[in-house]
Motif scaffolding. Structure first.
Motif, PDB file in Angstrom:
ATOM      1  N   THR A  81      -2.004   9.464   7.232  1.00  0.00           N
ATOM      2  CA  THR A  81      -2.214   8.359   6.310  1.00  0.00           C
ATOM      3  C   THR A  81      -0.871   7.855   5.799  1.00  0.00           C
ATOM      4  O   THR A  81       0.060   8.632   5.619  1.00  0.00           O
ATOM      5  CB  THR A  81      -3.068   8.821   5.105  1.00  0.00           C
ATOM      6  N   THR A  82      -0.782   6.559   5.575  1.00  0.00           N
ATOM      7  CA  THR A  82       0.411   5.992   4.955  1.00  0.00           C
ATOM      8  C   THR A  82      -0.019   5.169   3.743  1.00  0.00           C
ATOM      9  O   THR A  82      -1.182   4.772   3.628  1.00  0.00           O
ATOM     10  CB  THR A  82       1.189   5.080   5.930  1.00  0.00           C
ATOM     11  N   ALA A  83       0.935   4.936   2.843  1.00  0.00           N
ATOM     12  CA  ALA A  83       0.672   4.107   1.669  1.00  0.00           C
ATOM     13  C   ALA A  83       1.895   3.242   1.409  1.00  0.00           C
ATOM     14  O   ALA A  83       3.029   3.674   1.628  1.00  0.00           O
ATOM     15  CB  ALA A  83       0.367   4.976   0.459  1.00  0.00           C
ATOM     16  N   GLN A  84       1.648   2.032   0.955  1.00  0.00           N
ATOM     17  CA  GLN A  84       2.732   1.132   0.591  1.00  0.00           C
ATOM     18  C   GLN A  84       2.480   0.645  -0.825  1.00  0.00           C
ATOM     19  O   GLN A  84       1.379   0.212  -1.155  1.00  0.00           O
ATOM     20  CB  GLN A  84       2.784  -0.069   1.536  1.00  0.00           C
ATOM     21  N   THR A  85       3.518   0.735  -1.666  1.00  0.00           N
ATOM     22  CA  THR A  85       3.416   0.280  -3.043  1.00  0.00           C
ATOM     23  C   THR A  85       4.205  -1.008  -3.211  1.00  0.00           C
ATOM     24  O   THR A  85       5.382  -1.080  -2.864  1.00  0.00           O
ATOM     25  CB  THR A  85       3.942   1.354  -4.011  1.00  0.00           C
ATOM     26  N   ILE A  86       3.517  -2.028  -3.722  1.00  0.00           N
ATOM     27  CA  ILE A  86       4.135  -3.313  -4.013  1.00  0.00           C
ATOM     28  C   ILE A  86       3.754  -3.657  -5.445  1.00  0.00           C
ATOM     29  O   ILE A  86       2.584  -3.900  -5.742  1.00  0.00           O
ATOM     30  CB  ILE A  86       3.649  -4.404  -3.044  1.00  0.00           C
ATOM     31  N   GLY A  87       4.753  -3.623  -6.321  1.00  0.00           N
ATOM     32  CA  GLY A  87       4.473  -3.857  -7.739  1.00  0.00           C
ATOM     33  C   GLY A  87       3.563  -2.772  -8.270  1.00  0.00           C
ATOM     34  O   GLY A  87       3.839  -1.584  -8.097  1.00  0.00           O
ATOM     35  N   ASN A  88       2.459  -3.154  -8.877  1.00  0.00           N
ATOM     36  CA  ASN A  88       1.520  -2.162  -9.415  1.00  0.00           C
ATOM     37  C   ASN A  88       0.356  -1.887  -8.472  1.00  0.00           C
ATOM     38  O   ASN A  88      -0.623  -1.257  -8.844  1.00  0.00           O
ATOM     39  CB  ASN A  88       1.001  -2.597 -10.791  1.00  0.00           C
ATOM     40  N   GLN A  89       0.465  -2.348  -7.223  1.00  0.00           N
ATOM     41  CA  GLN A  89      -0.585  -2.144  -6.230  1.00  0.00           C
ATOM     42  C   GLN A  89      -0.118  -1.141  -5.179  1.00  0.00           C
ATOM     43  O   GLN A  89       1.023  -1.203  -4.729  1.00  0.00           O
ATOM     44  CB  GLN A  89      -0.906  -3.454  -5.506  1.00  0.00           C
ATOM     45  N   THR A  90      -1.007  -0.229  -4.786  1.00  0.00           N
ATOM     46  CA  THR A  90      -0.738   0.692  -3.688  1.00  0.00           C
ATOM     47  C   THR A  90      -1.826   0.499  -2.640  1.00  0.00           C
ATOM     48  O   THR A  90      -3.015   0.528  -2.950  1.00  0.00           O
ATOM     49  CB  THR A  90      -0.713   2.156  -4.170  1.00  0.00           C
ATOM     50  N   TYR A  91      -1.387   0.268  -1.400  1.00  0.00           N
ATOM     51  CA  TYR A  91      -2.295   0.017  -0.290  1.00  0.00           C
ATOM     52  C   TYR A  91      -2.223   1.191   0.676  1.00  0.00           C
ATOM     53  O   TYR A  91      -1.157   1.483   1.213  1.00  0.00           O
ATOM     54  CB  TYR A  91      -1.892  -1.271   0.427  1.00  0.00           C
ATOM     55  N   PHE A  92      -3.347   1.874   0.897  1.00  0.00           N
ATOM     56  CA  PHE A  92      -3.412   3.006   1.814  1.00  0.00           C
ATOM     57  C   PHE A  92      -3.901   2.531   3.173  1.00  0.00           C
ATOM     58  O   PHE A  92      -4.676   1.573   3.271  1.00  0.00           O
ATOM     59  CB  PHE A  92      -4.356   4.083   1.273  1.00  0.00           C
ATOM     60  N   SER A  93      -3.457   3.201   4.222  1.00  0.00           N
ATOM     61  CA  SER A  93      -3.823   2.807   5.583  1.00  0.00           C
ATOM     62  C   SER A  93      -5.306   2.990   5.876  1.00  0.00           C
ATOM     63  O   SER A  93      -5.808   2.442   6.854  1.00  0.00           O
ATOM     64  CB  SER A  93      -2.988   3.580   6.605  1.00  0.00           C
ATOM     65  N   ASP A  94      -6.033   3.720   5.039  1.00  0.00           N
ATOM     66  CA  ASP A  94      -7.473   3.881   5.251  1.00  0.00           C
ATOM     67  C   ASP A  94      -8.290   2.803   4.541  1.00  0.00           C
ATOM     68  O   ASP A  94      -9.507   2.874   4.502  1.00  0.00           O
ATOM     69  CB  ASP A  94      -7.937   5.269   4.824  1.00  0.00           C
ATOM     70  N   GLY A  95      -7.586   1.821   3.937  1.00  0.00           N
ATOM     71  CA  GLY A  95      -8.285   0.725   3.279  1.00  0.00           C
ATOM     72  C   GLY A  95      -8.396   0.849   1.775  1.00  0.00           C
ATOM     73  O   GLY A  95      -8.787  -0.104   1.103  1.00  0.00           O
ATOM     74  N   THR A  96      -8.063   1.995   1.223  1.00  0.00           N
ATOM     75  CA  THR A  96      -8.107   2.184  -0.220  1.00  0.00           C
ATOM     76  C   THR A  96      -6.964   1.406  -0.867  1.00  0.00           C
ATOM     77  O   THR A  96      -5.855   1.373  -0.356  1.00  0.00           O
ATOM     78  CB  THR A  96      -7.973   3.680  -0.584  1.00  0.00           C
ATOM     79  N   THR A  97      -7.267   0.771  -1.990  1.00  0.00           N
ATOM     80  CA  THR A  97      -6.255   0.074  -2.772  1.00  0.00           C
ATOM     81  C   THR A  97      -6.324   0.587  -4.202  1.00  0.00           C
ATOM     82  O   THR A  97      -7.415   0.750  -4.750  1.00  0.00           O
ATOM     83  CB  THR A  97      -6.500  -1.454  -2.768  1.00  0.00           C
ATOM     84  N   CYS A  98      -5.157   0.843  -4.789  1.00  0.00           N
ATOM     85  CA  CYS A  98      -5.091   1.295  -6.172  1.00  0.00           C
ATOM     86  C   CYS A  98      -4.224   0.340  -6.972  1.00  0.00           C
ATOM     87  O   CYS A  98      -3.227  -0.178  -6.463  1.00  0.00           O
ATOM     88  CB  CYS A  98      -4.511   2.703  -6.270  1.00  0.00           C
ATOM     89  N   GLN A  99      -4.598   0.125  -8.211  1.00  0.00           N
ATOM     90  CA  GLN A  99      -3.826  -0.720  -9.106  1.00  0.00           C
ATOM     91  C   GLN A  99      -3.520   0.068 -10.361  1.00  0.00           C
ATOM     92  O   GLN A  99      -4.408   0.684 -10.953  1.00  0.00           O
ATOM     93  CB  GLN A  99      -4.599  -1.983  -9.467  1.00  0.00           C
ATOM     94  N   THR A 100      -2.250   0.049 -10.780  1.00  0.00           N
ATOM     95  CA  THR A 100      -1.831   0.738 -11.988  1.00  0.00           C
ATOM     96  C   THR A 100      -1.649  -0.299 -13.094  1.00  0.00           C
ATOM     97  O   THR A 100      -0.904  -1.270 -12.926  1.00  0.00           O
ATOM     98  CB  THR A 100      -0.515   1.493 -11.764  1.00  0.00           C
ATOM     99  N   ILE A 101      -2.343  -0.079 -14.199  1.00  0.00           N
ATOM    100  CA  ILE A 101      -2.210  -0.946 -15.363  1.00  0.00           C
ATOM    101  C   ILE A 101      -1.950  -0.047 -16.557  1.00  0.00           C
ATOM    102  O   ILE A 101      -2.840   0.672 -17.013  1.00  0.00           O
ATOM    103  CB  ILE A 101      -3.476  -1.793 -15.593  1.00  0.00           C
ATOM    104  N   GLY A 102      -0.713  -0.046 -17.030  1.00  0.00           N
ATOM    105  CA  GLY A 102      -0.334   0.855 -18.114  1.00  0.00           C
ATOM    106  C   GLY A 102      -0.485   2.295 -17.677  1.00  0.00           C
ATOM    107  O   GLY A 102       0.084   2.703 -16.678  1.00  0.00           O
ATOM    108  N   THR A 103      -1.298   3.063 -18.394  1.00  0.00           N
ATOM    109  CA  THR A 103      -1.513   4.470 -18.044  1.00  0.00           C
ATOM    110  C   THR A 103      -2.774   4.654 -17.206  1.00  0.00           C
ATOM    111  O   THR A 103      -3.167   5.772 -16.917  1.00  0.00           O
ATOM    112  CB  THR A 103      -1.642   5.339 -19.317  1.00  0.00           C
ATOM    113  N   GLN A 104      -3.420   3.554 -16.802  1.00  0.00           N
ATOM    114  CA  GLN A 104      -4.671   3.618 -16.044  1.00  0.00           C
ATOM    115  C   GLN A 104      -4.398   3.304 -14.580  1.00  0.00           C
ATOM    116  O   GLN A 104      -3.605   2.418 -14.271  1.00  0.00           O
ATOM    117  CB  GLN A 104      -5.688   2.603 -16.582  1.00  0.00           C
ATOM    118  N   VAL A 105      -5.089   4.029 -13.689  1.00  0.00           N
ATOM    119  CA  VAL A 105      -5.029   3.739 -12.264  1.00  0.00           C
ATOM    120  C   VAL A 105      -6.451   3.507 -11.786  1.00  0.00           C
ATOM    121  O   VAL A 105      -7.342   4.327 -12.016  1.00  0.00           O
ATOM    122  CB  VAL A 105      -4.385   4.898 -11.472  1.00  0.00           C
ATOM    123  N   TYR A 106      -6.669   2.364 -11.152  1.00  0.00           N
ATOM    124  CA  TYR A 106      -7.999   1.981 -10.655  1.00  0.00           C
ATOM    125  C   TYR A 106      -7.936   1.899  -9.124  1.00  0.00           C
ATOM    126  O   TYR A 106      -7.075   1.213  -8.585  1.00  0.00           O
ATOM    127  CB  TYR A 106      -8.404   0.619 -11.215  1.00  0.00           C
TER     128      TYR A 106
END
Length: 108
Positions: A81-106
């Motif tokens: 698996t790979t992940a790329q972080t651009i700003g507050n977004q992280t994109y995983f090669s399996d299709g998962t996307t995470c967004q960091t807002i303050g102390t929260q990660v969605y």
């Protein structure tokens, strides 16, 4: 343990499973709605499921055998698996996307 690699590097990533997951970072503690919480002390992260991660430089070694290397905004996991972080977004090669807002990660 990928899900706290995001929070481990710069706090937290999230599980690269397709299941939605949200986490909150409070001090050195990470609380996730999937029930797997963690505490980071120095360069070691302890998860409530018994797994530990140790970060040395840009390498993270997991007691579960999952290791990773961070190069710039890219993270490479030993399971392919790979992940790329651009700003507050992280994109995983399996299709998962995470967004960091303050102390929260969605994650989706």
């Amino acid at each position: 343990m990928k899900f706290v690699l995001a929070l481990t590097f710069f706090g937290m990533f999230a599980s690269t499973s397709a299941i939605a997951q949200n986490c909150q970072l409070i001090g050195n503690q990470t609380y996730c709605d999937n029930g797997i919480n963690s505490q980071t002390i120095g360069n070691t992260t302890y998860y409530s499921n018994g797994v530990t991660d140790q970060t040395i430089g840009n390498q993270t070694y997991g007691s579960d055998g999952l290791n990773s290397q961070r190069i710039g905004n890219q993270t490479y996991y030993s399971d392919g698996t790979t992940a790329q972080t651009i700003g507050n977004q992280t994109y995983f090669s399996d299709g998962t996307t995470c967004q960091t807002i303050g102390t929260q990660v969605y994650c989706n």
